[in-house]
Design an enzyme around this catalytic site. Structure first.
Site, PDB file in Angstrom:
ATOM      1  N   CYS A  66      47.109  44.925  50.843  1.00  0.00           N
ATOM      2  CA  CYS A  66      48.272  44.033  50.867  1.00  0.00           C
ATOM      3  C   CYS A  66      49.548  44.777  50.447  1.00  0.00           C
ATOM      4  CB  CYS A  66      47.994  42.814  49.985  1.00  0.00           C
ATOM      5  SG  CYS A  66      49.124  41.454  50.260  1.00  0.00           S
ATOM      6  N   HIS A  88      42.300  40.857  50.862  1.00  0.00           N
ATOM      7  CA  HIS A  88      41.847  41.170  49.497  1.00  0.00           C
ATOM      8  C   HIS A  88      40.336  41.100  49.307  1.00  0.00           C
ATOM      9  CE1 HIS A  88      45.932  41.154  47.976  1.00  0.00           C
ATOM     10  NE2 HIS A  88      46.153  40.104  48.729  1.00  0.00           N
ATOM     11  N   GLU A 140      38.746  42.424  47.060  1.00  0.00           N
ATOM     12  CA  GLU A 140      38.470  42.373  45.621  1.00  0.00           C
ATOM     13  C   GLU A 140      38.384  40.936  45.101  1.00  0.00           C
ATOM     14  OE1 GLU A 140      41.330  42.999  46.962  1.00  0.00           O
ATOM     15  OE2 GLU A 140      42.944  42.109  45.763  1.00  0.00           O
TER      16      GLU A 140
END
Lengths: 293, 192
Positions: B79, B171, B173
């Site tokens: 991002c 994302h 994560e």
């Protein structure tokens, strides 16, 4: 493709972590905040210190102010709705703001209930003085929590009290045997599932920022060292002598909160900090932190 | 033992560190040039690209990261990290590393209201779709010949690789899907 999922809402708060969210009232202030490294701005009609001084009923900002600020910055823009005022929240969502703060800084619109935040695609942040309050707000759909502190005072003592309270309750919870967890949840009036999740994680299930009285880089670093994930600065920047310089210094202090040499450097020559208010001089019924249920 | 760094100036650095540790590698937060010297690969997390970019300049990390990258250090940007690695950022002159031959549009899918998650099919990661969480996400509008496109959404590039640089607009994560981090770990170890 799914929009407005809790992961998407709480995810934006993850992106704000380690950053500073600054209150702004004009497009010019919003640019100063962005140039200083703010990770988001809070668009307001008045900063909390002025709301406190003006008295009367404080409401959602004029949509024009919010839109003008959204037009000039590329970072996320937040705005405040009154506690329980779900129509103000609907209006802010329709404007496209990135986060709504259901905030005790404004005059509550409902004396019993907060907004049902799950019904919105836009995420919400809410204030909390303790673990029970934080988990009740998350139970209502809040995707981010902040300490309440005492807004508009430039006095960090209440924010410290609130983060210490939340951290102490989490430590206490972690040490409880399983059979005592339900009674603990009942005592703090929080949803049991969220209490269990907090025990498992050893932290709040969402990002937790500091707010309410932060005025200096040292204040910001103090809140970070006490365990906050990031910083809201309300009146502390644009009520000070040199907003641009102070804003930049607070951004640096929030990242390098563990390095006293950096903190010393960025604290130099910042000019006048905002004038602070001693909390005991504010009558209890005028304390914003007492708003919210 | 190899050590991974997560640039921790601002943003979702903690989640990346947890994901790397879950994948079984050692990971540290990187806030200073000395810490950067200590790592074999670097993750630049999501967050505010303007904030992270300015701090990289102010704290002497921008040139350092460029030098390490030129010497072969692998970097994974998610991002904001993707924005910071791009040579061109549409309509912006904000500070950047400029290491990848791509043109990136910020907030390309819209504001937070338009943020979304979706299953993304990525040939390199097999049949099961990657759960991709897009938050005020950018995408790559144009990519140079040296850039390998690994996934798209409506023809817009959302995963790409150029040599030792890997970027995703979304994302991983924030999910339990560790395939992209494992791919990056393999890149750092010279296996991918």
């Amino acid at each position: 493709m799914e929009q407005g999922t809790f992961r998407v809402k709480a995810g934006l708060a993850e992106m704000l972590k380690g950053g500073v969210i600054m209150d702004v009232t004009t497009p010019e202030q919003a640019k100063i905040a962005e140039d200083a490294g703010a990770c988001a701005v809070m668009a307001l009609e008045r900063v909390p210190a002025d709301i406190r001084a003006a008295g009367g009923v404080a409401r959602m900002a004029d949509p024009t102010i919010v839109q003008r600020i959204m037009e000039v910055v590329s970072i996320p823009v937040m705005a405040k709705a009154r506690i329980g005022h779900f129509v103000e929240a609907q209006i802010l969502e329709s404007l496209g703001v990135d986060y709504i703060d259901e905030s005790e800084v404004l005059t509550p619109a409902d004396d019993k209930y907060h907004i049902n935040k799950e019904q919105f695609k836009v995420p919400f942040v809410c204030g909390a003085k303790n673990l029970g309050e934080a988990l009740r707000r998350i139970g209502e759909g809040a995707a981010m929590i902040r300490t309440k502190g005492e807004p508009g005072t430039g006095n960090v003592v209440e924010a410290v009290k609130h983060i210490r309270m939340v951290m102490a309750e989490i430590r206490q919870l972690q040490n409880l045997p399983e059979e005592e967890v339900a009674a603990f949840a009942k005592n703090i009036a929080a949803p049991l599932e969220l209490v269990k999740e907090t025990k498992r994680l050893g932290k709040l299930p969402v990002v937790n920022f500091a707010a309410g009285g932060i005025a200096t880089p040292a204040d910001a670093a103090l809140m970070m060292q006490l365990g906050c994930d990031g910083i809201f600065v309300g009146s502390g920047i644009f009520k000070s002598g040199d907003p641009a310089q102070r804003a930049k210094a607070i951004v640096a202090a929030t990242t390098y909160y563990n390095d006293p040499r950096v903190l010393a450097n960025v604290s130099k020559d910042l000019g006048e900090a905002m004038v602070g208010i001693e909390i005991s001089n504010i009558p209890i019924n005028e304390r914003m932190q007492e708003r919210g249920w | 033992m190899m050590k991974f760094g997560v640039l921790a100036l601002q943003g979702a650095f903690r989640k990346h560190k947890l994901m790397l540790e879950h994948c079984g590698v050692k990971a540290i937060e990187v806030k200073t040039a000395e810490e950067l010297d200590d790592v074999d690969g670097l993750v630049i997390p999501g967050g505010e690209s303007t904030t992270i970019g300015k701090m990289m300049v102010d704290w002497g990390l921008l040139g350092k990261i460029q030098t390490r990258a030129a010497a072969g250090m692998a970097i994974y940007g998610t991002c904001a990290g993707m924005i910071l690695l791009a040579k061109d950022i549409v309509g912006s002159d904000q500070p950047r590393l400029g290491l990848m031959d791509v043109s990136v549009r910020r907030n390309a899918f819209g504001r937070q209201r338009e943020s979304f998650e979706a299953g993304l099919s990525v040939t390199a990661f097999g049949n099961s779709p990657v759960r991709a969480v897009f938050i005020r996400a950018p995408f790559i509008e144009k990519a140079g010949a040296a850039v390998k496109v690994m996934a798209t959404v409506d023809q817009n590039i959302v995963i790409a690789r150029q040599g030792n640089m890997l970027v995703t607009a979304f994302h991983p994560e924030l999910t339990k899907d560790d395939r992209i981090h494992k791919y990056f770990i393999n890149m750092v170890q010279g296996k991918a």
